[in-house]
Design a protein around this motif. Structure first.
Motif, PDB file in Angstrom:
ATOM      1  N   GLU A 238      -2.602   5.378  -6.221  1.00 20.89           N
ATOM      2  CA  GLU A 238      -1.641   6.104  -5.396  1.00 20.89           C
ATOM      3  C   GLU A 238      -1.353   5.349  -4.094  1.00 20.89           C
ATOM      4  N   PRO A 239      -0.196   5.599  -3.490  1.00 22.34           N
ATOM      5  CA  PRO A 239       0.083   4.992  -2.183  1.00 22.34           C
ATOM      6  C   PRO A 239      -0.862   5.571  -1.132  1.00 22.34           C
ATOM      7  N   PHE A 240      -1.140   4.807  -0.079  1.00 25.44           N
ATOM      8  CA  PHE A 240      -2.093   5.256   0.932  1.00 25.44           C
ATOM      9  C   PHE A 240      -1.837   4.518   2.237  1.00 25.44           C
ATOM     10  N   LEU A 241      -2.397   5.032   3.305  1.00 25.18           N
ATOM     11  CA  LEU A 241      -2.359   4.333   4.599  1.00 25.18           C
ATOM     12  C   LEU A 241      -3.738   3.716   4.842  1.00 25.18           C
TER      13      LEU A 241
ATOM     14  N   ILE B 263       5.813   7.559   2.638  1.00 26.76           N
ATOM     15  CA  ILE B 263       4.888   7.877   1.545  1.00 26.76           C
ATOM     16  C   ILE B 263       4.952   9.374   1.250  1.00 26.76           C
ATOM     17  N   PRO B 264       5.015   9.833   0.003  1.00 31.29           N
ATOM     18  CA  PRO B 264       4.855   9.081  -1.239  1.00 31.29           C
ATOM     19  C   PRO B 264       6.184   8.691  -1.908  1.00 31.29           C
TER      20      PRO B 264
ATOM     21  N   HIS C  19       3.146   3.375  -5.077  1.00 30.75           N
ATOM     22  CA  HIS C  19       2.251   3.637  -6.199  1.00 30.75           C
ATOM     23  C   HIS C  19       2.141   2.333  -6.988  1.00 30.75           C
TER      24      HIS C  19
ATOM     25  N   ARG D 111      -7.773  -1.379  -4.950  1.00 27.06           N
ATOM     26  CA  ARG D 111      -6.995  -0.412  -4.186  1.00 27.06           C
ATOM     27  C   ARG D 111      -6.647   0.776  -5.065  1.00 27.06           C
ATOM     28  N   PRO D 112      -6.416   1.946  -4.465  1.00 30.98           N
ATOM     29  CA  PRO D 112      -6.081   3.132  -5.266  1.00 30.98           C
ATOM     30  C   PRO D 112      -4.759   2.957  -6.004  1.00 30.98           C
TER      31      PRO D 112
ATOM     32  N   PHE E 188       0.809  -1.228   0.000  1.00 27.34           N
ATOM     33  CA  PHE E 188       0.000   0.000   0.000  1.00 27.34           C
ATOM     34  C   PHE E 188       0.838   1.273   0.000  1.00 27.34           C
TER      35      PHE E 188
ATOM     36  N   ASP F  97      -7.040   2.302   6.660  1.00 26.54           N
ATOM     37  CA  ASP F  97      -7.751   2.759   7.839  1.00 26.54           C
ATOM     38  C   ASP F  97      -7.296   1.957   9.075  1.00 26.54           C
TER      39      ASP F  97
END
Length: 260
Positions: free
Chosen positions: A251-254, A176-177, A118, A248-249, A115, A256
């Motif tokens: 873009e990178p993400f954290l 990130i990112p 990218h 999943r997106p 996650f 929840d």
């Protein structure tokens, strides 16, 4: 007398070189093993994964073992076994390229990749530098009669493979990112150490480092451009279409509730 002194200096230099590359092989191998062991110990990794993961793991572990064994054999003076064992690399490297490329497809289809990367960057750049490893490793084998080139090109190739180990030791979610960029930059430290060692022991840097590190840097730069291009993103989306990885997106993400 002068000739004897020169031969003695060359012999001493060769012993020093062998010791240096053996130590580097041990350190790089330990980093790879440590990275995967730490994640397994924390329960972030599991053996309960599809068969391509196991195939990939077996093949790449075999390479790490071979790389380390080859340096230990040379360090112990067993050049005959080193030469015979080295022939297995001609089969192992293509197997690594196939298994590595396969696992990249499996990973992004399974969950979109880690996650903190990218999605398209991860797929394109990881695959590209893997093939860069293959090219450098084969080039090194072609230069096996020229020890200076052989050792240094193989070190540059092996540096690429330390990425997954280093990435598992770094707090990448906090980066990130730029997690993938930082991971790759850290792997450059191995050839840089070699360059410094050359400068100190030889007074000059062997050209193999400039070619090896240069090829790696160039491959990484091009892969990033492709990964972030509309073409690269479109191909990535096509590969994950209809799979869990598409959810999943890009873009990178954290996630929840994520905690370190």
């Amino acid at each position: 007398m002068a000739t004897s002194a020169n031969l003695g200096a060359q012999a001493q230099s060769g012993v020093s070189d062998t010791r240096f590359f053996t130590v580097m092989a041990i350190l790089m191998s330990l980093v790879i093993v440590a990275g995967f062991s730490v994640q397994l110990g924390f329960g972030r990794s599991s053996f309960a994964v599809p068969w391509p993961f196991h195939l990939h793991g077996i093949i790449f572990c075999a390479w790490v073992a071979l790389y380390l064994a080859q340096h230990i054999l040379i360090g112990s003076g067993n050049s005959a076994l080193h030469a015979r064992l080295g022939k297995t690399a001609y089969l192992l490297i293509p197997a690594m390229l196939v298994a590595g490329t396969l696992i990249m497809v499996v990973v992004i289809q399974r969950n979109g990749g880690p996650f903190f990367f990218h999605k398209s960057e991860f797929f394109w750049s990881n695959t590209a530098v893997l093939w860069c490893f293959g090219g450098l490793a084969f080039w090194s084998l072609k230069q096996r009669r020229h020890t200076g080139w052989h050792r240094r090109l193989m070190l540059c190739a092996m540096a690429i493979l330390t990425g997954p180990g280093l990435g598992r030791l770094l707090p990448l979610p906090l980066m990130i990112p730029n997690s993938w960029l930082i991971t790759t930059l850290v792997t450059f430290i191995w050839p840089v150490i070699g360059i410094i060692a050359d400068k100190r022991s030889r007074g000059e840097v062997h050209p193999a480092y400039w070619w090896g590190l240069g090829a790696y840097v160039a491959t990484f730069a091009v892969s990033m451009v492709v990964g972030y291009s509309q073409f690269g993103i479109s191909v990535t989306e096509w590969i994950v279409d209809g799979t869990p990885g598409a959810e999943r997106p890009m873009e990178p993400f954290l996630p929840d509730g994520f905690t370190m």
